[in-house]
Write a protein that holds these residues in place. Structure first.
Motif, PDB file in Angstrom:
ATOM      1  N   GLY A 150       2.533   9.510  -5.694  1.00 24.02           N
ATOM      2  CA  GLY A 150       2.906  10.567  -5.257  1.00 24.02           C
ATOM      3  C   GLY A 150       3.971  10.964  -5.935  1.00 24.02           C
ATOM      4  N   ALA A 151       4.970  10.194  -6.423  1.00 25.71           N
ATOM      5  CA  ALA A 151       6.324  10.445  -7.389  1.00 25.71           C
ATOM      6  C   ALA A 151       5.539  10.733  -8.842  1.00 25.71           C
ATOM      7  CB  ALA A 151       7.131   9.059  -7.359  1.00 25.71           C
ATOM      8  N   SER A 152       4.625  10.081  -9.153  1.00 23.33           N
ATOM      9  CA  SER A 152       4.197  10.410 -10.568  1.00 23.33           C
ATOM     10  C   SER A 152       3.496  11.727 -10.589  1.00 23.33           C
ATOM     11  CB  SER A 152       3.075   9.482 -11.075  1.00 23.33           C
ATOM     12  OG  SER A 152       3.517   8.227 -11.131  1.00 23.33           O
ATOM     13  N   LEU A 153       2.740  12.102  -9.397  1.00 22.86           N
ATOM     14  CA  LEU A 153       2.155  13.380  -9.437  1.00 22.86           C
ATOM     15  C   LEU A 153       3.089  14.551  -9.206  1.00 22.86           C
ATOM     16  CD1 LEU A 153      -0.950  12.758  -7.111  1.00 22.86           C
ATOM     17  CD2 LEU A 153      -0.898  13.241  -9.533  1.00 22.86           C
ATOM     18  N   ALA A 154       4.250  14.132  -8.366  1.00 26.13           N
ATOM     19  CA  ALA A 154       5.342  15.076  -8.466  1.00 26.13           C
ATOM     20  C   ALA A 154       6.067  15.339  -9.550  1.00 26.13           C
ATOM     21  CB  ALA A 154       6.323  14.549  -7.285  1.00 26.13           C
ATOM     22  N   GLY A 155       6.295  14.325 -10.541  1.00 30.40           N
ATOM     23  CA  GLY A 155       6.886  14.279 -11.851  1.00 30.40           C
ATOM     24  C   GLY A 155       6.160  15.234 -12.804  1.00 30.40           C
ATOM     25  N   LEU A 156       4.754  14.941 -12.582  1.00 26.99           N
ATOM     26  CA  LEU A 156       3.879  16.018 -13.460  1.00 26.99           C
ATOM     27  C   LEU A 156       3.839  17.460 -13.115  1.00 26.99           C
ATOM     28  CD1 LEU A 156       0.653  13.767 -13.513  1.00 26.99           C
ATOM     29  CD2 LEU A 156       2.167  14.255 -15.537  1.00 26.99           C
ATOM     30  N   LEU A 157       4.263  17.796 -11.926  1.00 25.29           N
ATOM     31  CA  LEU A 157       4.472  19.097 -11.325  1.00 25.29           C
ATOM     32  C   LEU A 157       5.867  19.450 -11.557  1.00 25.29           C
ATOM     33  CD1 LEU A 157       2.254  18.874  -7.792  1.00 25.29           C
ATOM     34  CD2 LEU A 157       1.484  19.794 -10.381  1.00 25.29           C
ATOM     35  N   GLY A 158       6.739  18.661 -11.916  1.00 28.07           N
ATOM     36  CA  GLY A 158       8.053  19.178 -12.193  1.00 28.07           C
ATOM     37  C   GLY A 158       9.220  18.965 -11.024  1.00 28.07           C
ATOM     38  N   ALA A 170      15.368   7.018  -4.047  1.00 30.26           N
ATOM     39  CA  ALA A 170      14.527   7.611  -2.894  1.00 30.26           C
ATOM     40  C   ALA A 170      13.200   7.049  -2.719  1.00 30.26           C
ATOM     41  CB  ALA A 170      14.307   9.022  -3.225  1.00 30.26           C
ATOM     42  N   GLY A 171      12.714   6.536  -3.642  1.00 24.68           N
ATOM     43  CA  GLY A 171      11.215   5.860  -3.557  1.00 24.68           C
ATOM     44  C   GLY A 171      11.124   4.506  -2.556  1.00 24.68           C
ATOM     45  N   HIS A 172      12.460   3.969  -2.565  1.00 27.04           N
ATOM     46  CA  HIS A 172      12.609   2.920  -1.541  1.00 27.04           C
ATOM     47  C   HIS A 172      12.837   3.097  -0.248  1.00 27.04           C
ATOM     48  CE1 HIS A 172      14.682  -0.388   0.630  1.00 27.04           C
ATOM     49  NE2 HIS A 172      13.805  -1.061  -0.024  1.00 27.04           N
ATOM     50  N   ASP A 173      13.545   4.231   0.078  1.00 30.20           N
ATOM     51  CA  ASP A 173      13.652   4.838   1.145  1.00 30.20           C
ATOM     52  C   ASP A 173      12.490   5.357   1.745  1.00 30.20           C
ATOM     53  OD1 ASP A 173      16.314   4.001   1.069  1.00 30.20           O
ATOM     54  OD2 ASP A 173      17.430   5.951   0.215  1.00 30.20           O
ATOM     55  N   LEU A 174      11.712   6.098   0.921  1.00 27.75           N
ATOM     56  CA  LEU A 174      10.689   6.729   1.398  1.00 27.75           C
ATOM     57  C   LEU A 174       9.501   5.768   1.793  1.00 27.75           C
ATOM     58  CD1 LEU A 174       9.031   9.422   1.913  1.00 27.75           C
ATOM     59  CD2 LEU A 174       8.443   9.311  -0.593  1.00 27.75           C
ATOM     60  N   VAL A 175       9.383   4.560   0.964  1.00 25.35           N
ATOM     61  CA  VAL A 175       8.312   3.472   1.425  1.00 25.35           C
ATOM     62  C   VAL A 175       8.890   2.982   2.980  1.00 25.35           C
ATOM     63  CG1 VAL A 175       7.718   1.170   0.914  1.00 25.35           C
ATOM     64  CG2 VAL A 175       7.625   3.006  -0.773  1.00 25.35           C
ATOM     65  N   GLU A 176       9.907   2.673   3.183  1.00 27.40           N
ATOM     66  CA  GLU A 176      10.531   2.171   4.379  1.00 27.40           C
ATOM     67  C   GLU A 176      10.352   3.284   5.532  1.00 27.40           C
ATOM     68  OE1 GLU A 176      11.888  -0.825   5.215  1.00 27.40           O
ATOM     69  OE2 GLU A 176      11.577  -1.356   3.110  1.00 27.40           O
ATOM     70  N   VAL A 217       0.697  -1.362  -0.042  1.00 27.03           N
ATOM     71  CA  VAL A 217       0.117   0.026  -0.033  1.00 27.03           C
ATOM     72  C   VAL A 217       0.829   1.390   0.027  1.00 27.03           C
ATOM     73  CG1 VAL A 217      -1.761   1.293   1.328  1.00 27.03           C
ATOM     74  CG2 VAL A 217      -2.133  -0.976   1.014  1.00 27.03           C
ATOM     75  N   TRP A 218       1.904   1.119   0.693  1.00 27.62           N
ATOM     76  CA  TRP A 218       2.702   2.467   1.020  1.00 27.62           C
ATOM     77  C   TRP A 218       3.395   2.597  -0.385  1.00 27.62           C
ATOM     78  CZ3 TRP A 218       1.591   6.326   3.937  1.00 27.62           C
ATOM     79  CH2 TRP A 218       1.271   5.968   4.987  1.00 27.62           C
ATOM     80  N   GLY A 219       3.863   1.368  -0.991  1.00 26.26           N
ATOM     81  CA  GLY A 219       4.618   1.517  -2.505  1.00 26.26           C
ATOM     82  C   GLY A 219       3.857   2.281  -3.256  1.00 26.26           C
ATOM     83  N   GLY A 220       2.417   1.753  -3.406  1.00 19.72           N
ATOM     84  CA  GLY A 220       1.666   2.306  -4.280  1.00 19.72           C
ATOM     85  C   GLY A 220       1.221   3.950  -3.739  1.00 19.72           C
ATOM     86  N   ILE A 221       1.300   4.031  -2.884  1.00 17.79           N
ATOM     87  CA  ILE A 221       0.950   5.582  -2.539  1.00 17.79           C
ATOM     88  C   ILE A 221       2.258   6.430  -2.937  1.00 17.79           C
ATOM     89  CG2 ILE A 221       0.975   7.127  -0.704  1.00 17.79           C
ATOM     90  CD1 ILE A 221      -0.920   5.234   1.032  1.00 17.79           C
ATOM     91  N   VAL A 222       3.483   5.922  -2.448  1.00 17.57           N
ATOM     92  CA  VAL A 222       4.842   6.480  -3.126  1.00 17.57           C
ATOM     93  C   VAL A 222       4.872   6.713  -4.559  1.00 17.57           C
ATOM     94  CG1 VAL A 222       7.430   6.476  -3.109  1.00 17.57           C
ATOM     95  CG2 VAL A 222       6.035   5.821  -0.976  1.00 17.57           C
ATOM     96  N   ALA A 223       4.455   5.523  -5.334  1.00 18.40           N
ATOM     97  CA  ALA A 223       4.408   5.342  -6.511  1.00 18.40           C
ATOM     98  C   ALA A 223       3.455   6.783  -7.176  1.00 18.40           C
ATOM     99  CB  ALA A 223       4.107   4.184  -7.190  1.00 18.40           C
TER     100      ALA A 223
END
Length: 68
Positions: free
Chosen positions: A21-29, A36-42, A13-19
């Motif tokens: 969030g990362a996609s949305l952040a990428g859209l926002l530049g 960083a994604g793995h560290d953020l999930v942990e 679930v947290w991996g999906g939330i981070v993924a």
């Protein structure tokens, strides 16, 4: 299912939330560094566990009935 856990204890679930969030952040530049994604999930998994523990302690302290 006998072995159940809360949604916030699931790394999937947290991996999906981070993924998401990362996609949305990428859209926002916003760019996340590699790994960083793995560290953020942990970190989020640990945070969710800590919050769950605090809520459990608060629930027991504020309860108006005794345990048997």
């Amino acid at each position: 299912m006998p072995d159940m856990k809360n949604w916030y204890e699931s790394k999937a679930v947290w991996g999906g939330i981070v993924a998401a969030g990362a996609s949305l952040a990428g859209l926002l530049g916003v760019d996340l560094p590699d790994g960083a994604g793995h560290d953020l999930v942990e970190a989020l998994t640990a945070l969710a566990g800590a919050i769950g523990g605090l809520v459990a302690v608060y629930g027991r302290i504020s309860a108006d009935k005794r345990l048997k």
